[in-house]
Design a protein around this motif. Sequence first.
Motif, PDB file in Angstrom:
ATOM      1  N   GLU A 125       0.833  -1.205   0.000  1.00 22.97           N
ATOM      2  CA  GLU A 125       0.000   0.000   0.000  1.00 22.97           C
ATOM      3  C   GLU A 125       0.868   1.255   0.000  1.00 22.97           C
ATOM      4  O   GLU A 125       0.563   2.218  -0.707  1.00 22.97           O
ATOM      5  CB  GLU A 125      -0.932  -0.006   1.217  1.00 22.97           C
ATOM      6  CG  GLU A 125      -2.044  -1.017   1.112  1.00 22.97           C
ATOM      7  CD  GLU A 125      -2.873  -1.106   2.394  1.00 22.97           C
ATOM      8  OE1 GLU A 125      -2.751  -0.217   3.265  1.00 22.97           O
ATOM      9  OE2 GLU A 125      -3.638  -2.080   2.502  1.00 22.97           O
ATOM     10  N   ARG A 127       3.888   1.515  -1.165  1.00 22.58           N
ATOM     11  CA  ARG A 127       4.538   1.599  -2.476  1.00 22.58           C
ATOM     12  C   ARG A 127       3.594   2.172  -3.526  1.00 22.58           C
ATOM     13  O   ARG A 127       4.005   2.890  -4.430  1.00 22.58           O
ATOM     14  CB  ARG A 127       5.025   0.214  -2.908  1.00 22.58           C
ATOM     15  CG  ARG A 127       5.956   0.269  -4.090  1.00 22.58           C
ATOM     16  CD  ARG A 127       6.481  -1.081  -4.428  1.00 22.58           C
ATOM     17  NE  ARG A 127       5.909  -1.427  -5.712  1.00 22.58           N
ATOM     18  CZ  ARG A 127       5.700  -2.620  -6.159  1.00 22.58           C
ATOM     19  NH1 ARG A 127       5.976  -3.659  -5.415  1.00 22.58           N
ATOM     20  NH2 ARG A 127       5.205  -2.829  -7.343  1.00 22.58           N
ATOM     21  N   ASN A 128       2.313   1.855  -3.399  1.00 21.35           N
ATOM     22  CA  ASN A 128       1.314   2.334  -4.376  1.00 21.35           C
ATOM     23  C   ASN A 128       0.877   3.764  -4.128  1.00 21.35           C
ATOM     24  O   ASN A 128       0.177   4.338  -4.949  1.00 21.35           O
ATOM     25  CB  ASN A 128       0.101   1.399  -4.369  1.00 21.35           C
ATOM     26  CG  ASN A 128       0.430   0.036  -4.930  1.00 21.35           C
ATOM     27  OD1 ASN A 128       1.339  -0.115  -5.723  1.00 21.35           O
ATOM     28  ND2 ASN A 128      -0.304  -0.966  -4.496  1.00 21.35           N
ATOM     29  N   ASP A 129       1.249   4.343  -2.998  1.00 26.10           N
ATOM     30  CA  ASP A 129       0.850   5.724  -2.679  1.00 26.10           C
ATOM     31  C   ASP A 129       1.702   6.741  -3.380  1.00 26.10           C
ATOM     32  O   ASP A 129       2.695   6.683  -3.850  1.00 26.10           O
ATOM     33  CB  ASP A 129       0.912   5.975  -1.170  1.00 26.10           C
ATOM     34  CG  ASP A 129      -0.230   5.295  -0.443  1.00 26.10           C
ATOM     35  OD1 ASP A 129      -1.211   4.904  -1.113  1.00 26.10           O
ATOM     36  OD2 ASP A 129      -0.127   5.152   0.790  1.00 26.10           O
TER      37      ASP A 129
END
Length: 129
Positions: A125, A127-129
């Motif tokens: 999560e 990393r995806n932000d």
Amino acid sequence: LFRGYVQNLSEVIDSAIVLISPRLAGLGLSTKVMLGLERGLPTVTTPHGTTGYEIATESHESGEQGVLVASHTDVHAFSNAVTRLIQDSRLWDTTSKGAISHVAQHFSPSRLEEDVSTLLRAAVEHRND
């Protein structure tokens, strides 16, 4: 009985009636404490000896989580905790059962798997932000 270095710590722990761990600093999980707790061996340690074990402060004298906790600066309180475990079979039994229960609750393979999964999800999560 103080033995110093021993080849097979498990044999010593299996023959003991109380594990004494007077840690002066918190340097992560104590392997000796974990070996004792997983075998149901009541343990006396300092607040530093509980580092990483999620031992509730209110259980420091009851043994409900497998340990009695005493300050490393209070020799009498520390030795009294050891004496209480040796002389009070009910306290010894409560502490022994508490040790096994605490390890099962906080350090079982399923709990560790759950914790690792939570960390991995958080990393993805982040990393995806």
